[in-house]
Write a protein that holds these residues in place. Structure first.
Motif, PDB file in Angstrom:
ATOM      1  N   ALA A 208       8.015  27.058  42.324  1.00 53.02           N
ATOM      2  CA  ALA A 208       7.997  28.171  41.379  1.00 53.02           C
ATOM      3  C   ALA A 208       6.580  28.681  41.180  1.00 53.02           C
ATOM      4  CB  ALA A 208       8.598  27.734  40.043  1.00 53.02           C
ATOM      5  N   ARG A 209       5.592  27.798  41.340  1.00 55.45           N
ATOM      6  CA  ARG A 209       4.193  28.208  41.215  1.00 55.45           C
ATOM      7  C   ARG A 209       3.641  28.720  42.545  1.00 55.45           C
ATOM      8  NH1 ARG A 209      -0.407  27.005  38.126  1.00 55.45           N
ATOM      9  NH2 ARG A 209       1.029  27.074  36.381  1.00 55.45           N
ATOM     10  N   VAL A 210       3.951  28.004  43.655  1.00 54.53           N
ATOM     11  CA  VAL A 210       3.427  28.383  44.971  1.00 54.53           C
ATOM     12  C   VAL A 210       4.606  28.478  45.942  1.00 54.53           C
ATOM     13  CG1 VAL A 210       1.856  27.801  46.836  1.00 54.53           C
ATOM     14  CG2 VAL A 210       1.281  27.157  44.489  1.00 54.53           C
ATOM     15  N   PRO A 211       5.117  29.680  46.202  1.00 48.54           N
ATOM     16  CA  PRO A 211       6.245  29.821  47.132  1.00 48.54           C
ATOM     17  C   PRO A 211       5.848  29.423  48.550  1.00 48.54           C
ATOM     18  CG  PRO A 211       5.966  31.792  45.773  1.00 48.54           C
ATOM     19  CD  PRO A 211       4.739  30.952  45.571  1.00 48.54           C
ATOM     20  N   GLY A 212       6.700  28.683  49.217  1.00 51.48           N
ATOM     21  CA  GLY A 212       6.428  28.254  50.585  1.00 51.48           C
ATOM     22  C   GLY A 212       7.442  27.213  51.016  1.00 51.48           C
ATOM     23  N   GLU A 213       7.036  26.319  51.899  1.00 51.98           N
ATOM     24  CA  GLU A 213       7.916  25.265  52.411  1.00 51.98           C
ATOM     25  C   GLU A 213       7.281  23.907  52.126  1.00 51.98           C
ATOM     26  OE1 GLU A 213       9.949  23.784  56.631  1.00 51.98           O
ATOM     27  OE2 GLU A 213       8.879  25.700  56.499  1.00 51.98           O
ATOM     28  N   VAL A 214       8.068  23.016  51.482  1.00 49.93           N
ATOM     29  CA  VAL A 214       7.557  21.700  51.115  1.00 49.93           C
ATOM     30  C   VAL A 214       7.368  20.857  52.365  1.00 49.93           C
ATOM     31  CG1 VAL A 214       8.034  19.568  49.863  1.00 49.93           C
ATOM     32  CG2 VAL A 214       8.601  21.778  48.839  1.00 49.93           C
ATOM     33  N   ASP A 215       6.167  20.278  52.502  1.00 46.81           N
ATOM     34  CA  ASP A 215       5.862  19.422  53.643  1.00 46.81           C
ATOM     35  C   ASP A 215       5.964  17.942  53.270  1.00 46.81           C
ATOM     36  OD1 ASP A 215       4.908  18.862  56.334  1.00 46.81           O
ATOM     37  OD2 ASP A 215       3.038  18.246  55.375  1.00 46.81           O
ATOM     38  N   ASP A 216       5.539  17.588  52.044  1.00 47.15           N
ATOM     39  CA  ASP A 216       5.589  16.186  51.641  1.00 47.15           C
ATOM     40  C   ASP A 216       5.511  16.106  50.122  1.00 47.15           C
ATOM     41  OD1 ASP A 216       5.660  13.405  51.965  1.00 47.15           O
ATOM     42  OD2 ASP A 216       3.485  13.252  51.837  1.00 47.15           O
ATOM     43  N   THR A 217       6.136  15.056  49.545  1.00 48.96           N
ATOM     44  CA  THR A 217       6.123  14.828  48.102  1.00 48.96           C
ATOM     45  C   THR A 217       5.865  13.351  47.841  1.00 48.96           C
ATOM     46  OG1 THR A 217       7.723  16.622  47.758  1.00 48.96           O
ATOM     47  CG2 THR A 217       7.413  15.069  45.947  1.00 48.96           C
ATOM     48  N   GLU A 218       4.933  13.062  46.915  1.00 47.94           N
ATOM     49  CA  GLU A 218       4.568  11.671  46.647  1.00 47.94           C
ATOM     50  C   GLU A 218       4.392  11.474  45.143  1.00 47.94           C
ATOM     51  OE1 GLU A 218       1.012   8.482  47.771  1.00 47.94           O
ATOM     52  OE2 GLU A 218       1.060  10.486  48.675  1.00 47.94           O
ATOM     53  N   LEU A 219       4.981  10.379  44.622  1.00 44.75           N
ATOM     54  CA  LEU A 219       4.864  10.029  43.210  1.00 44.75           C
ATOM     55  C   LEU A 219       3.698   9.058  43.034  1.00 44.75           C
ATOM     56  CD1 LEU A 219       5.957  10.050  40.296  1.00 44.75           C
ATOM     57  CD2 LEU A 219       7.485   8.176  40.960  1.00 44.75           C
ATOM     58  N   ARG A 220       2.813   9.364  42.075  1.00 41.72           N
ATOM     59  CA  ARG A 220       1.653   8.516  41.827  1.00 41.72           C
ATOM     60  C   ARG A 220       1.485   8.270  40.333  1.00 41.72           C
ATOM     61  NH1 ARG A 220      -3.307  10.652  45.726  1.00 41.72           N
ATOM     62  NH2 ARG A 220      -2.231  10.480  47.734  1.00 41.72           N
ATOM     63  N   GLY A 221       0.665   7.269  40.004  1.00 38.94           N
ATOM     64  CA  GLY A 221       0.285   7.006  38.621  1.00 38.94           C
ATOM     65  C   GLY A 221       1.375   6.431  37.752  1.00 38.94           C
ATOM     66  N   THR A 222       2.366   5.774  38.339  1.00 39.10           N
ATOM     67  CA  THR A 222       3.486   5.248  37.539  1.00 39.10           C
ATOM     68  C   THR A 222       3.055   4.109  36.627  1.00 39.10           C
ATOM     69  OG1 THR A 222       4.076   3.808  39.398  1.00 39.10           O
ATOM     70  CG2 THR A 222       5.202   5.933  39.237  1.00 39.10           C
ATOM     71  N   ASN A 223       1.976   3.434  36.948  1.00 31.88           N
ATOM     72  CA  ASN A 223       1.513   2.307  36.130  1.00 31.88           C
ATOM     73  C   ASN A 223       0.355   2.676  35.212  1.00 31.88           C
ATOM     74  OD1 ASN A 223       3.370   0.547  37.383  1.00 31.88           O
ATOM     75  ND2 ASN A 223       1.957   0.180  39.084  1.00 31.88           N
ATOM     76  N   SER A 224      -0.037   3.933  35.237  1.00 29.28           N
ATOM     77  CA  SER A 224      -1.195   4.354  34.449  1.00 29.28           C
ATOM     78  C   SER A 224      -0.808   5.035  33.145  1.00 29.28           C
ATOM     79  CB  SER A 224      -2.059   5.312  35.276  1.00 29.28           C
ATOM     80  OG  SER A 224      -1.359   6.512  35.533  1.00 29.28           O
ATOM     81  N   GLY A 225       0.495   5.246  32.926  1.00 34.30           N
ATOM     82  CA  GLY A 225       0.934   5.971  31.737  1.00 34.30           C
ATOM     83  C   GLY A 225       0.821   7.469  31.875  1.00 34.30           C
TER      84      GLY A 225
END
Length: 263
Positions: A208-225
């Motif tokens: 919605a912010r940057v129209p295009g094609e998703v190449d990769d998605t990664e979740l980070r910071g799950t233990n940092s709050g």
């Protein structure tokens, strides 16, 4: 030798005959011209089959995605080129005048007074609320309201009534409150486990912010709050954008263009 003279009656007859023979030609040429004007006016070859957005509609389409103020707008070759001033700086925004799609955005100036804000964790918000009230905290949830993240806290008051507080997620201060009609006999179990957005939901926020094609998605910071997704998006012009999405609220934290600084 003298030329034979034609009687005046015969001269008049010849002149009338010539004028009569020319009259159908003039009528035919006039009829063709009228038909040509009608056909061109109906076809309008200089106009496109698509409807262009007005400058006001184009500005509104940009402001719905990027809060701020449009300080300049120019239409060129079917594209609106605008300058958007927001809290973080001045941006050059290009919008398709037919589809209302943002095709490119580039930061021209940064705002030195803009500070990078960090969302407080649930535990930090709890600590701030305890400084403001002695009431019992029933539930605490990070949500998105009007495009911005806020914490909604439900507190049980001493008279067994319940209030919902809207809390600033960056400093823990109470912004507003309202009394709920939830009966005191219906306890609400507080869930300390944060609910993360799915990868698909995070990708939708990023696209919605940057129209295009998703190449990769990664979740980070799950233990940092302070968990977040990094969504890599390939654009049609060959560039790559990395969008950082808050994994709980869905708020866009930053946009990085290739090797550029954060947007």
């Amino acid at each position: 030798m003298e030329k034979s003279q034609m009687p005046p009656e015969m001269k008049r007859e010849q002149q009338q005959s010539k004028r009569s023979s020319r009259r159908p030609l003039w009528w035919g040429a006039g009829l063709v011209a009228v038909l040509l004007v009608i056909v061109v006016g109906w076809w309008k070859p200089w106009q496109s089959g698509h409807v262009m957005l007005s400058a006001e509609a184009a500005a509104q389409a940009v402001l719905e995605q990027y809060p701020g103020e449009i300080v300049n707008s120019t239409l060129k070759d079917g594209t609106y080129i605008m300058q958007l001033r927001s809290e973080t700086g001045l941006y050059d925004v290009q919008l398709d005048a037919e589809t209302a799609t943002v095709s490119a955005i580039k930061r021209l100036e940064s705002n030195p007074q803009a500070e990078e804000k960090t969302l407080l964790s649930r535990e930090q918000i709890k600590t701030e609320l305890l400084k403001q009230t002695n009431e019992q905290l029933v539930s605490l949830e990070l949500v998105e309201q009007q495009g911005s993240p806020v914490y909604l806290a439900v507190l049980k008051m001493k008279d067994n009534s319940r209030e919902q507080w809207t809390v600033d997620p960056y400093n823990g201060e109470k912004q507003s409150s309202k009394t709920l009609d939830t009966p005191a006999s219906e306890p609400t179990k507080e869930d300390d486990t944060p609910r993360f957005l799915s990868e698909k939901e995070a990708e939708q926020k990023a696209l919605a912010r940057v129209p295009g094609e998703v190449d990769d998605t990664e979740l980070r910071g799950t233990n940092s709050g302070n968990p977040y997704y990094l969504v890599e998006i390939d654009l049609e012009d060959g560039r790559e954008a990395i969008v950082q999405v808050n994994a709980i609220s869905g708020a866009i934290r930053s946009v990085t263009w290739d090797e550029d600084e954060e947007d």
